[in-house]
Scaffold this active site. Sequence first.
Site, PDB file in Angstrom:
ATOM      1  N   LYS A  55      -8.410   4.902  -2.882  1.00  0.00           N
ATOM      2  CA  LYS A  55      -9.050   3.521  -2.124  1.00  0.00           C
ATOM      3  C   LYS A  55     -10.390   3.002  -2.390  1.00  0.00           C
ATOM      4  O   LYS A  55     -11.349   3.807  -2.600  1.00  0.00           O
ATOM      5  CB  LYS A  55      -8.652   3.983  -0.744  1.00  0.00           C
ATOM      6  CG  LYS A  55      -8.687   2.622   0.039  1.00  0.00           C
ATOM      7  CD  LYS A  55      -8.906   2.663   1.796  1.00  0.00           C
ATOM      8  CE  LYS A  55      -8.368   0.940   2.445  1.00  0.00           C
ATOM      9  NZ  LYS A  55      -8.036   1.835   3.698  1.00  0.00           N
ATOM     10  N   SER A  87      -5.194  -1.373   6.070  1.00  0.00           N
ATOM     11  CA  SER A  87      -5.913  -1.668   5.194  1.00  0.00           C
ATOM     12  C   SER A  87      -5.800  -1.157   4.112  1.00  0.00           C
ATOM     13  O   SER A  87      -5.173  -1.756   2.702  1.00  0.00           O
ATOM     14  CB  SER A  87      -7.065  -1.731   5.638  1.00  0.00           C
ATOM     15  OG  SER A  87      -7.600  -0.101   5.780  1.00  0.00           O
ATOM     16  N   SER A  90      -4.596   2.513   9.426  1.00  0.00           N
ATOM     17  CA  SER A  90      -4.435   1.989   7.590  1.00  0.00           C
ATOM     18  C   SER A  90      -4.282   2.716   6.945  1.00  0.00           C
ATOM     19  O   SER A  90      -4.112   2.291   6.325  1.00  0.00           O
ATOM     20  CB  SER A  90      -6.019   1.338   7.306  1.00  0.00           C
ATOM     21  OG  SER A  90      -6.412   0.155   7.872  1.00  0.00           O
TER      22      SER A  90
END
Lengths: 102, 482, 493
Positions: free
Chosen positions: C79, C154, C178
């Site tokens: 990420k 997210s 997330s």
Amino acid sequence: MRISIEEVEHVAQLAHLKFGQDEIAAMARELDAILEHVQKLQELDVEGVAPTTHAVPVICPLADDEPAASLPRQAVVANAPDTLDGLVRVPKFIDDSGAGLT
Amino acid sequence: MNDELLAKYESVIGLEVHVQLKTDTKMFSRSRAAFGQEPNTLTDPVVLALPGALPVVNRKAVEYGIKIALATHSTIHEMSRFARKHYFYPDLPKGYQISQYEQPLATGGRVEIWHEDRRSEIALTRIHLEEDSGKNFHREGVDESLVDYNRAGVALAEIVSEPDFRSPEQAVAYLRALRQLVRYLGICDGNMEEGSLRCDANVSIRPRGQEKLGTKTELKNLNSFKAVKLALHYEIERHVALIEQGGEVVQSTLLWDAAAGQTRVIRTKEEAHDYRYFPEPDLPVLEVPRPWIDEVAAHLEELPLDRRQRFVDQYGLTDYDAGVLTDEWNLAEYFEEVVRLGGDPKKAANWIQTELLRLLKEDGRSIDEQPMSPKVLADLLARMASGELTGRNAKVVGERMYQTGRTVDEVREELGIRPPERDESVVEAVCRQVVDAHPDETARYRDGNKRLFGFFVGQVMKQDRNQDPKLVSKVLKRVLEG
Amino acid sequence: MDIWQLGLASQVEHVRTKAVSAEDVASAYFERIEAVDDRIGSYLRLDREGAMAQARMVDEQVRAGRDPGPLAGACIALKDIFVTKGVETTCGSKILEGFVPPYESTVSERLKAAGAVILGKANMDEFAMGSSTEHSAYRICRNPWDLDRVPGGSSGGSAAAVAAGLCGVAMGTDTGGSIRQPAALCGVTGLRPTYGRVSRYGMIAFASSLDQGGPMGRSAEDCALVLEAIAGRDPADSTSLDEPVGRYQEACRTGFKGMCVGIPKEYFREGLDPQVEAAVRRGIETLAANGATIKEVSLPHTEYAIAAYYIISPAEASSNLARYDGVRYGYRARDASDLMDMYCRSRAEGFGSEVKRRIMLGTYVLSAGYYDAYYGRAQKVRTLIADDFRKAFEDCDVMVTPTSPVTAFKLGSRMSDPLQMYLADMYTISCNLAGLTGMSIPCGMDGQGLPIGMQVLAPALGEERLFRVAAGYQRLTDWHRRWPEVAQAQEAE
Ligand SMILES: [Mg+2]
Ligand SMILES: [Zn+2]
């Protein structure tokens, strides 16, 4: 309304953000809806309840006072939007407290 | 402003002192902490607040905080907490300072000071740990500000006093005592010009006899003892003038402008910062367990007032002399080293105060900035004690040693100073010569005018300055009366 | 079967035994990314050069007979919240466009030290604020199961990359769900470790007291392999736990027989999609039928979790994001009239709307006069929520709940109503507030062929319990083995 336009403007100033007039109004509406929801917490009796500041309680570890390598000055300069002779350059800033607000 | 008017009011002063801790690394990262390095060469991801960087507490900084707390008899909290204090400044990389707020390292405590020959105690509110900001400055020909992050993150202890001072001079005496204390503890070099000791002040006035405190103002940028004194006097007079004219003091923050000799408002209460403090989530509770405190206490450096008392007890010095010698830690160390190397304590104390301190003062030097080592001073004192050097010569030789850093023998050689004549027959020959050359004076002396003895001594010494005055007196007396 | 279709654990085994080279595995992924990711948008940036160099190094070690590490040749998407030395890191925000960190996050450092190959940086909601990845400042990310739908957020890019077979495992972060919510919406396995289990150093902060990084993979077993390599005390993170790392792979083999599974009744009420509820209940039945005891438990303060979370997380975020000021790195507005103008415009132009909304909210709740009513109270409610779990876990080993009340929603459908978006996190948030560990595993499909996730929760440092349940369940089911059509497209062509 739980939050006024003036309050939103004041908070924007604290947060160092800039909004247009219509943005401010929209922000006030959105914040209001969220604040309305979080009012729910007022229902609870929290008298005598200790606040949780850390999810898992641990004791602060302490490090030995032994220097590690510094970043090369170039690393400071490379990412800064504006520099001069290895210093970071910003629009004129008069430190009104003399020695920083420490 | 006339004194009568001023005397109607009592001033109430409190100080906030920032002590830069002499650790090798910063408060929350292992980036090196040093003064006077090339800009932006003492940084790391934590110091620069790069995305993802996290703080780690410096154990030594906490230990130094414990030392100050112990030396000021403060209550050290076994659990304290760091907090974030928010404001936007280019020299504050994270947009917040990690400090301590609701739960500081220590609270309470007191500092003993001597002021106007009286001993008094100043109460402390709190001692907390925090980090310094970077430095922002301006350069000729450049319109913008330039930022150097070398100082960012340097460990600080903030010592906040109660509003216990009643005069600017008393506040200065406290600041001096605090500076002496942190230097004794070896945790700060106390250099106000370089900013390693910084002072802010709160001041208010009230009519004498009134209990209720007046509105206070806060003074910033007091970076010398002189600035503290002048700024406080200025501000007190300003408050008195305002009130006497029927006005009132507005709560505000002011900056001392040393060049202009006045204070200048930079912020009123309405414009005050909203720091939005909250507990620092990146740092768990700071634990200072009792055994750690005991351990630090066991090895705590001797404090100034204790050392002063010890000098009286151990070396038989007067309290005044002990006070002078312990004023600076370095000087006290110097004195004790001279004694350890064989110097007589009283003579050493005497010499240091009358000769060395005079010379240092003339040159504006500190004890560390002169070449006369404790060893050579001890040697000088030993030669005086043995009579090998007369007092007068010792002074000349000592001054030269101070200037050059040479030994007693080297200087004596340079100045052509011999050891005094020891052979009594030689001294006697000179004495007889002088007596023979002054028949009138000799007759008057022998008729009972004993005051003339000094004249004869002077005449003998004139023949040879290297003579021992004691031996001369002894032989001369024999010659004149024999 | 192609190499990319194998699980991570099996790929590593192939590399370690020279059955396939790390270079070939990485090349296979890059080929697939090139063919497929245009349509999905799971990556923001690839590091082909760095990845191939690392793969070659692993292969050299294998050839030289040295141990190439437990993650030899494992191809991982990070990420974009993890900083990578020399590789641009933006956290999905325009304010960090062009930022090239001079240091490496602990997570990526440990991954590399274990022999992993970092393929690139995965798409995400700006500063991890969002539940749909629509708040990425760079590109839309689509759900591989239905390209008109969100992947969740997210860590949406990470979840989508795993679902589409564009990496072996992806690293995500979880502040309020997330990792687990996008894992559920994309039909993959996602673990949020206990707070402090994985170092946050070099993981860009959103809400410091809630953030935690963790793996997202095709199976519990793959997640266990990665967690063993990255977990453990880090001196650079003062909140990282000084506790021994668990034997997660072994736990995967242990199974859940004899464990007691709590079902919190507050998690099965209004707002829950009936198809999601049905799938989760079937999952629970599978556990019961195979040796677990099921027990209803109660978490009475559940309904307050979202309110507490939406005070605490924006408050911390408003503080953490103060450093983005246009001074030392990142975006700076042009032609500022003065310093204040530079600050305000750099931040106004550099941050997206959701981030600004949270900064405003957080600044407000911390401002003078409001602290006690909001932040102070929320921290106390947090204690009540944690106490609920402490009590409930006295009666069970793990809890099972839905991960998300709904399956993947349509792109754009919730953008206009932030509060509605926040409610998507209703089942995941308490875990973060209470400092627990949680995992989402695929447990079914809805009528539109969209994945459904089942959440397993355990007390702090209870990761081994999660692996026992999740891996045991995955041995009995095949929900986690399915591929969306887009993943198979390459073969068809
Ligand atoms: Mg202060
Ligand atoms: Zn301070």
